[in-house]
Design a protein around this motif. Structure first.
Motif, PDB file in Angstrom:
ATOM      1  N   ILE A  58      19.674   3.644 -26.088  1.00 47.51           N
ATOM      2  CA  ILE A  58      18.960   3.203 -24.887  1.00 47.51           C
ATOM      3  C   ILE A  58      17.945   4.279 -24.510  1.00 47.51           C
ATOM      4  O   ILE A  58      18.311   5.374 -24.100  1.00 47.51           O
ATOM      5  N   ARG A  59      16.666   3.927 -24.665  1.00 46.81           N
ATOM      6  CA  ARG A  59      15.602   4.897 -24.400  1.00 46.81           C
ATOM      7  C   ARG A  59      15.335   5.052 -22.905  1.00 46.81           C
ATOM      8  O   ARG A  59      15.143   6.149 -22.406  1.00 46.81           O
ATOM      9  N   ALA A  60      15.319   3.946 -22.145  1.00 45.05           N
ATOM     10  CA  ALA A  60      15.026   4.003 -20.707  1.00 45.05           C
ATOM     11  C   ALA A  60      15.577   2.754 -20.032  1.00 45.05           C
ATOM     12  O   ALA A  60      15.739   1.695 -20.660  1.00 45.05           O
ATOM     13  N   LYS A  61      15.867   2.907 -18.736  1.00 47.83           N
ATOM     14  CA  LYS A  61      16.290   1.794 -17.890  1.00 47.83           C
ATOM     15  C   LYS A  61      15.227   1.618 -16.809  1.00 47.83           C
ATOM     16  O   LYS A  61      14.996   2.518 -15.994  1.00 47.83           O
ATOM     17  N   VAL A  62      14.588   0.461 -16.831  1.00 45.89           N
ATOM     18  CA  VAL A  62      13.431   0.215 -15.962  1.00 45.89           C
ATOM     19  C   VAL A  62      13.805  -0.826 -14.905  1.00 45.89           C
ATOM     20  O   VAL A  62      14.355  -1.884 -15.235  1.00 45.89           O
ATOM     21  N   SER A  63      13.468  -0.533 -13.649  1.00 42.79           N
ATOM     22  CA  SER A  63      13.696  -1.485 -12.557  1.00 42.79           C
ATOM     23  C   SER A  63      12.561  -2.499 -12.510  1.00 42.79           C
ATOM     24  O   SER A  63      11.375  -2.133 -12.573  1.00 42.79           O
ATOM     25  N   LEU A  64      12.923  -3.775 -12.365  1.00 44.52           N
ATOM     26  CA  LEU A  64      11.928  -4.848 -12.269  1.00 44.52           C
ATOM     27  C   LEU A  64      11.693  -5.288 -10.825  1.00 44.52           C
ATOM     28  O   LEU A  64      10.948  -6.246 -10.586  1.00 44.52           O
ATOM     29  N   LYS A  65      12.306  -4.602  -9.868  1.00 49.28           N
ATOM     30  CA  LYS A  65      12.093  -4.920  -8.461  1.00 49.28           C
ATOM     31  C   LYS A  65      10.722  -4.406  -8.010  1.00 49.28           C
ATOM     32  O   LYS A  65      10.137  -3.526  -8.635  1.00 49.28           O
ATOM     33  N   GLU A  66      10.239  -4.963  -6.901  1.00 47.72           N
ATOM     34  CA  GLU A  66       9.003  -4.435  -6.318  1.00 47.72           C
ATOM     35  C   GLU A  66       9.274  -3.030  -5.789  1.00 47.72           C
ATOM     36  O   GLU A  66      10.230  -2.812  -5.034  1.00 47.72           O
ATOM     37  N   GLN A  67       8.430  -2.102  -6.132  1.00 52.71           N
ATOM     38  CA  GLN A  67       8.625  -0.710  -5.758  1.00 52.71           C
ATOM     39  C   GLN A  67       7.535  -0.257  -4.801  1.00 52.71           C
ATOM     40  O   GLN A  67       6.392  -0.722  -4.870  1.00 52.71           O
ATOM     41  N   VAL A  68       7.915   0.645  -3.914  1.00 52.15           N
ATOM     42  CA  VAL A  68       6.999   1.165  -2.903  1.00 52.15           C
ATOM     43  C   VAL A  68       6.725   2.625  -3.216  1.00 52.15           C
ATOM     44  O   VAL A  68       7.664   3.421  -3.374  1.00 52.15           O
ATOM     45  N   LEU A  69       5.450   2.975  -3.300  1.00 57.68           N
ATOM     46  CA  LEU A  69       5.059   4.335  -3.632  1.00 57.68           C
ATOM     47  C   LEU A  69       4.178   4.882  -2.516  1.00 57.68           C
ATOM     48  O   LEU A  69       3.123   4.327  -2.212  1.00 57.68           O
ATOM     49  N   ASP A  70       4.632   5.958  -1.888  1.00 59.01           N
ATOM     50  CA  ASP A  70       3.887   6.569  -0.803  1.00 59.01           C
ATOM     51  C   ASP A  70       2.825   7.516  -1.363  1.00 59.01           C
ATOM     52  O   ASP A  70       3.126   8.398  -2.174  1.00 59.01           O
ATOM     53  N   ILE A  71       1.593   7.319  -0.923  1.00 56.35           N
ATOM     54  CA  ILE A  71       0.478   8.159  -1.376  1.00 56.35           C
ATOM     55  C   ILE A  71       0.289   9.296  -0.368  1.00 56.35           C
ATOM     56  O   ILE A  71       0.025   9.038   0.812  1.00 56.35           O
ATOM     57  N   PRO A  72       0.437  10.552  -0.785  1.00 53.80           N
ATOM     58  CA  PRO A  72       0.329  11.673   0.157  1.00 53.80           C
ATOM     59  C   PRO A  72      -1.032  11.709   0.856  1.00 53.80           C
ATOM     60  O   PRO A  72      -2.048  11.262   0.326  1.00 53.80           O
ATOM     61  N   LYS A  79     -19.493   9.593   4.334  1.00 56.93           N
ATOM     62  CA  LYS A  79     -20.932   9.606   4.047  1.00 56.93           C
ATOM     63  C   LYS A  79     -21.709  10.367   5.113  1.00 56.93           C
ATOM     64  O   LYS A  79     -22.733  10.997   4.814  1.00 56.93           O
ATOM     65  N   ASP A  80     -21.232  10.313   6.371  1.00 56.98           N
ATOM     66  CA  ASP A  80     -21.904  11.038   7.452  1.00 56.98           C
ATOM     67  C   ASP A  80     -21.279  12.408   7.695  1.00 56.98           C
ATOM     68  O   ASP A  80     -21.324  12.936   8.810  1.00 56.98           O
ATOM     69  N   ASN A  81     -20.641  12.968   6.646  1.00 55.50           N
ATOM     70  CA  ASN A  81     -20.149  14.356   6.639  1.00 55.50           C
ATOM     71  C   ASN A  81     -19.065  14.620   7.693  1.00 55.50           C
ATOM     72  O   ASN A  81     -19.056  15.656   8.356  1.00 55.50           O
ATOM     73  N   VAL A  82     -18.161  13.680   7.845  1.00 59.72           N
ATOM     74  CA  VAL A  82     -16.998  13.853   8.721  1.00 59.72           C
ATOM     75  C   VAL A  82     -15.762  13.954   7.834  1.00 59.72           C
ATOM     76  O   VAL A  82     -15.548  13.107   6.959  1.00 59.72           O
ATOM     77  N   VAL A  83     -14.951  14.987   8.068  1.00 62.07           N
ATOM     78  CA  VAL A  83     -13.738  15.181   7.271  1.00 62.07           C
ATOM     79  C   VAL A  83     -12.594  14.403   7.934  1.00 62.07           C
ATOM     80  O   VAL A  83     -12.229  14.675   9.085  1.00 62.07           O
ATOM     81  N   VAL A  84     -12.054  13.436   7.222  1.00 61.80           N
ATOM     82  CA  VAL A  84     -10.942  12.640   7.733  1.00 61.80           C
ATOM     83  C   VAL A  84      -9.732  12.808   6.813  1.00 61.80           C
ATOM     84  O   VAL A  84      -9.879  13.061   5.613  1.00 61.80           O
ATOM     85  N   LYS A  85      -8.558  12.673   7.412  1.00 59.36           N
ATOM     86  CA  LYS A  85      -7.320  12.685   6.645  1.00 59.36           C
ATOM     87  C   LYS A  85      -6.844  11.241   6.479  1.00 59.36           C
ATOM     88  O   LYS A  85      -6.780  10.499   7.453  1.00 59.36           O
ATOM     89  N   ILE A  86      -6.516  10.884   5.246  1.00 57.37           N
ATOM     90  CA  ILE A  86      -6.172   9.489   4.965  1.00 57.37           C
ATOM     91  C   ILE A  86      -5.008   9.434   3.988  1.00 57.37           C
ATOM     92  O   ILE A  86      -4.911  10.245   3.061  1.00 57.37           O
ATOM     93  N   ASP A  87      -4.096   8.509   4.226  1.00 58.79           N
ATOM     94  CA  ASP A  87      -3.001   8.272   3.292  1.00 58.79           C
ATOM     95  C   ASP A  87      -2.818   6.773   3.118  1.00 58.79           C
ATOM     96  O   ASP A  87      -3.397   5.969   3.862  1.00 58.79           O
ATOM     97  N   ALA A  88      -2.014   6.404   2.126  1.00 57.19           N
ATOM     98  CA  ALA A  88      -1.856   4.986   1.808  1.00 57.19           C
ATOM     99  C   ALA A  88      -0.467   4.739   1.238  1.00 57.19           C
ATOM    100  O   ALA A  88       0.328   5.665   1.045  1.00 57.19           O
ATOM    101  N   VAL A  89      -0.182   3.484   0.971  1.00 57.87           N
ATOM    102  CA  VAL A  89       1.072   3.090   0.342  1.00 57.87           C
ATOM    103  C   VAL A  89       0.764   1.999  -0.672  1.00 57.87           C
ATOM    104  O   VAL A  89      -0.097   1.139  -0.434  1.00 57.87           O
ATOM    105  N   CYS A  90       1.443   2.054  -1.817  1.00 60.71           N
ATOM    106  CA  CYS A  90       1.191   1.107  -2.901  1.00 60.71           C
ATOM    107  C   CYS A  90       2.466   0.341  -3.228  1.00 60.71           C
ATOM    108  O   CYS A  90       3.549   0.936  -3.341  1.00 60.71           O
TER     109      CYS A  90
END
Length: 285
Positions: A58-72, A79-90
């Motif tokens: 057995i090389r690997a065990k893979v989950s087929l459920k929907e997975q949630v990945l937090d983007i740091p 474009k107007d030279n403002v520094v913003v902090k942004i994160d996301a979730v996939c």
């Protein structure tokens, strides 16, 4: 004979172990990757399966459920030279387990890096106001770009959502002041419109009252003219008819005045003859 028994027992134990190792039960919503002599052989899905011990692994065990990945969270320059902090979730789902195992070394790390890179590109081409009001547009662009790369990884990108967009503190303060000023402006406009409407209604009411008053005066005049014409027809003289109507009004006024509890003085005509003459002509008519 005595040495044969331990050997048979050992063989039996080894056989049991091999049989146990050959039987594999895969849980629901999982996929197991089987390699035979170091090479991909097949994918085991939910249920009971048999493999060849020592040859198949057995090389690997893979989950087929929907997975949630937090983007740091990361800092991005707009474009107007403002520094913003942004994160996301996939949110993603593995649809080809063998591709997810063999085509990419670290699947989650690859997804994170791809999303962060595309976030920098997308946010860098937009101004702050557009970013704050276009989250759905940003989400759609990231998903579109990521799905192209993810197809070779054996996954399906269900959705990508921007969780938080954090502008600098001074920008937030300026925006709050702008929103407050806009609210005050709208309140002042609403109040001014209300006052204007009240003035219009008051003017219309005053106009209506004056129109009704004028109409009443006109009707009274018409009634008086009709009365004069009737008296004139009876006495045959317009001047005498006017005097009769005037005398009648005067007498009625004297009557009301004399009956009033607050009346102290009653005014009479300049001469008794004038009053007698008025009464005589009234009786004759």
């Amino acid at each position: 004979m005595e040495s044969f028994f331990p050997f048979t027992l050992i063989l039996f134990i080894v056989a049991v172990i091999l049989i146990l190792q050959s039987v594999k039960i895969v849980p629901q919503k999982q996929a197991w990757i089987v390699e035979r002599l170091g090479k991909y052989h097949r994918t085991l899905h939910a249920g009971l399966h048999l493999i060849i011990p020592l040859i198949d692994t057995i090389r690997a065990k893979v989950s087929l459920k929907e997975q949630v990945l937090d983007i740091p969270k990361q800092e991005v320059i707009t474009k107007d030279n403002v520094v913003v902090k942004i994160d996301a979730v996939c949110y993603f789902t593995v649809i080809k387990p063998e591709d997810a195992v063999y085509n990419i070394e670290n699947l989650e790390y690859a997804i994170i890096q791809t999303i962060q890179t595309n976030l920098r590109d997308i946010i860098g081409g937009m101004e702050l106001d557009e970013i704050l009001s276009s989250r759905e547009k940003i989400n759609a662009k990231i998903k579109e770009v990521l799905q192209g790369a993810a197809s070779s990884w054996g996954i399906l990108i269900n959705r990508v959502e921007v969780k938080e967009i954090e502008p600098p503190a001074n920008i937030v303060q300026a925006m709050s002041m702008l929103i407050e000023a806009d609210r005050k402006k709208k309140a002042m406009i609403t109040e001014a419109e209300g006052k204007k409407r009240a003035q219009v209604l008051e003017a219309e009411g005053y106009k209506l009252a004056k129109w009704q008053e004028a109409e009443a005066i006109e009707r009274i005049g018409q009634a008086q003219a009709h009365a004069i014409n009737s008296v004139k027809s009876a006495v045959g003289d317009g001047e005498t008819a006017g005097k009769l109507i005037l005398g009648d009004s005067f007498i009625k006024s004297l009557e009301k005045l004399s009956n009033s509890p607050n009346s102290k003085i009653v005014l009479l005509p300049p001469s008794v003859e004038s009053l007698t003459e008025i009464l005589r002509k009234k009786n004759e008519s």
